[in-house]
Design a protein around this motif. Sequence first.
Motif, short mmCIF file in Angstrom:
data_model
loop_
_atom_site.label_atom_id
_atom_site.label_comp_id
_atom_site.label_asym_id
_atom_site.label_seq_id
_atom_site.Cartn_x
_atom_site.Cartn_y
_atom_site.Cartn_z
N LEU A 77 0.88 -1.28 0.09
CA LEU A 77 0.22 0.37 0.04
C LEU A 77 0.84 1.16 0.09
CD1 LEU A 77 -2.68 -0.18 0.08
CD2 LEU A 77 -2.67 1.05 2.04
N SER A 79 -3.82 4.21 -3.56
CA SER A 79 -4.22 3.45 -2.10
C SER A 79 -5.11 3.94 -1.13
CB SER A 79 -2.57 3.76 -1.21
OG SER A 79 -2.56 5.38 -0.43
N LEU A 123 -7.94 1.32 0.10
CA LEU A 123 -8.78 1.44 1.00
C LEU A 123 -9.62 1.71 1.44
CD1 LEU A 123 -5.75 3.88 3.19
CD2 LEU A 123 -6.13 1.49 4.05
N ALA A 144 -8.75 -1.91 6.93
CA ALA A 144 -7.68 -0.49 6.69
C ALA A 144 -7.64 -0.15 8.00
CB ALA A 144 -9.54 -0.13 6.02
N LEU A 154 -3.57 1.43 8.39
CA LEU A 154 -3.63 2.62 8.03
C LEU A 154 -2.77 2.94 9.52
CD1 LEU A 154 -7.11 4.52 8.10
CD2 LEU A 154 -4.88 5.47 6.69
#
Lengths: 466, 466
Positions: A108, A116, A120, A128, A132
């Motif tokens: 990612l 990206s 997501l 996700a 993150l």
Amino acid sequence: MRETIRVRTAAPLARDLARVRKLEALAVRVSSLLSMEGRTGRRVTALLASLRPPELAAVFRLLPPSQRVKLVRALDPGRAAEIIEGLPRGLRREVLEGLPLKEAAEILRRLSSDDSADVLLELDPKRAEAILNTLSPEERERARRLISYPDDTAGGRMATEFVTATEDMTVEEAIEHLRKEAPFAESVYYLYVVDKEGRLVGVLSLRELILAPGGAKLGEIMRRDVVAVRVDQDQEEVAKVVAENDLLAVPVVDQGGRLVGIVTADDVMDILTEEAFEDLAKFAGAEVGLAPLWSAVLRRVPWLLICMVGELLTGRVIKGFEGVLRRVMALSFFMPVIMATGGNAGTQSLATTVRRVALGELSYVRAFKVVLRELGAAVILGAFMGMLLGVAGWVWLGSTKVALVAGAAICGAVVVGALQGTVVPIVLTRMGLDPALASGPFVTTLSDITSIFIYFLLAHAIVGRM
Amino acid sequence: MRETIRVRTAAPLARDLARVRKLEALAVRVSSLLSMEGRTGRRVTALLASLRPPELAAVFRLLPPSQRVKLVRALDPGRAAEIIEGLPRGLRREVLEGLPLKEAAEILRRLSSDDSADVLLELDPKRAEAILNTLSPEERERARRLISYPDDTAGGRMATEFVTATEDMTVEEAIEHLRKEAPFAESVYYLYVVDKEGRLVGVLSLRELILAPGGAKLGEIMRRDVVAVRVDQDQEEVAKVVAENDLLAVPVVDQGGRLVGIVTADDVMDILTEEAFEDLAKFAGAEVGLAPLWSAVLRRVPWLLICMVGELLTGRVIKGFEGVLRRVMALSFFMPVIMATGGNAGTQSLATTVRRVALGELSYVRAFKVVLRELGAAVILGAFMGMLLGVAGWVWLGSTKVALVAGAAICGAVVVGALQGTVVPIVLTRMGLDPALASGPFVTTLSDITSIFIYFLLAHAIVGRM
């Protein structure tokens, strides 16, 4: 000897066949090597290294899901990111959910910011979130902001990797600045000049920069008349702006005129391809994109229903003329040919009119010309089909009157169908509605009712009192 | 205050309306100024100077033909060339034939080589010859060669303005060389490296060139794995290669591998748009492009004829069941709805299948999945429509048996129509034929025959012996 020039001889559609067969064979080979050697095998690594991104992506798509994840893990993160960038949205999700969290985050991070963000959004929210959290605070902040724009807007399509400079920089300083920044920029074919608040004030192409004298200030040589799009503009509009102005990338600004991203030519090519398929799907009253079964069904039902109601009205017209039909049963034999030909003529006119609408040929003068041209074509086509069907009907059934009715009716059906296929989308557009509402099923149904009405009206007049 | 950022808010199709109205008003203004002041007037010059190329091109298209020539003569040759570059082929010809020979030649010289070749091909041969004779010998030679390539191939689309370098040049020398050559090049986003025979051996993007150390030899840093197209390759293939590889331009080589031109991203966007309209036109059995009246008629006739023959067969089926129909006249009321719904279901499946074919989802496994999915959707849709029509028929006519026949038949028509819309293009493609042959009219006609057959077969079984 190394093959230096790879001239691609593959062609789309039918001529793609040879290429598809080659790719299929390649996929079988990759698949068996992956099963035999596992994802770190020497031969599989060598084979994969010899493929270029489009080939690799095609092979990937031909593999069964379980092996796709294996394939991605056999590649280094940079190459894996390249493949994933080019995949349709459903497939990307499948793979990224199959990977270990760390490997997914690694890939990612190597995607450009627009991709990206897309990925997501596609993932399961929990996953996700987990991904993150592996990112640095700035990366996370940027990703969160990109996620907030709808998919089909400039914001959803833009990348945030671009290079900016200020008016007081010299050309030499700007080139030096580019050398430092460019490795991280998605496209450095334009250098955007911003003021202290980050508002876009000018632009220079890389070509202009190279050609300018080294000591000149950017403020003196930059173009101040920048074509830009707003972050909330529809992707189709963005594509149109880029194509019309022959740009390689268009800057995206927020409500305050601040530069927030760029949409590049390769994204625009994707958009144009997507929109073309959308037009075709709308035209047929089918679903847009490769939708799952149930959304496909739901998208198609309304058109089938509208058509059903219309065709029941057609049936009601037939019922109204039941007396004529009962006396001359042969009239029923020609019902299909008259309805279908009228409908086809309507669809043909619709296809060319929709094109003219899309080309912006919408002024009243132009619209009138388009209608006249379609009417001209329809009269010629109608007269021709009428004569043919008249003769064919006479030979088939030996009834002059029935042949006459069928011939005259098909002529009328073609002319009326063509008029409907031309006028309906023009009127819709002039009313500010999407002309795609006049899709094939709608115009066909409309023309069926009128065609049958013309047919039986003529039948009533000519053979009704036989 | 000068407006620095021009954010375009115009949208395609329906939302274009406001923009079109604005442009119409602008065209009226230009037209009246041209009539009042003539083409050298102060106000008209100022107004024209304030417009950007796409606006100017739109205004141009809205003017009557006589004023278009005036408008072009009111612009300096450089701007006039910009407008003419963006026009559809028919219009370009109209203007260039209206201009004095010298002015036409002047504009032509300012067009990029691919456009000037296109324009020369469109002109009356005598006039083209006269214009060619005003060019320098090299210009003439280059133009003649470009004219020799078909319009829809890489050769017909390419520009010959590109910059080449040799392997032994250093980065600094190459940049210096670019500075000298670039003003004449259509696109300098890539530097192409050729050998002594002019064969393409490597490529460097302008970005890579800027980032490289000044003393490095091009041979050391260039990419040797160049994606190129052959001069005789179809434009659709060229577009696919550029889009798949995310290129800004693709080099065009002759049979000997010599670099002869480049096709740039903005040409590819034009090709993608053209091809999308072509697909839509093929889908409807209509003419490709904005053809003159007679070619439109000729393009449409075959589909109408195929459809007529098919629908006469449908009529023949009805004749075969004349006995059942005579006993139960109400059967005729449902003929339109059953044929039309089957046809629509077929067209919907066709539209999504054509998309999948174009995406290259052609492997046997994929094809089988596509068929299964369409079959699933068709069974759900068919069952739903069948129940609805059964109830509607029963309420309308009060006959349980006729309602039963109609309901069952529409279900069968939807399933068979969808299968035909899916299988026919897949089979055509697998046979190496263009799936567009399975256009809407063809599949609709096929499904009409089978739908009516299913309908009367059921009618014969259920109500035939009432």
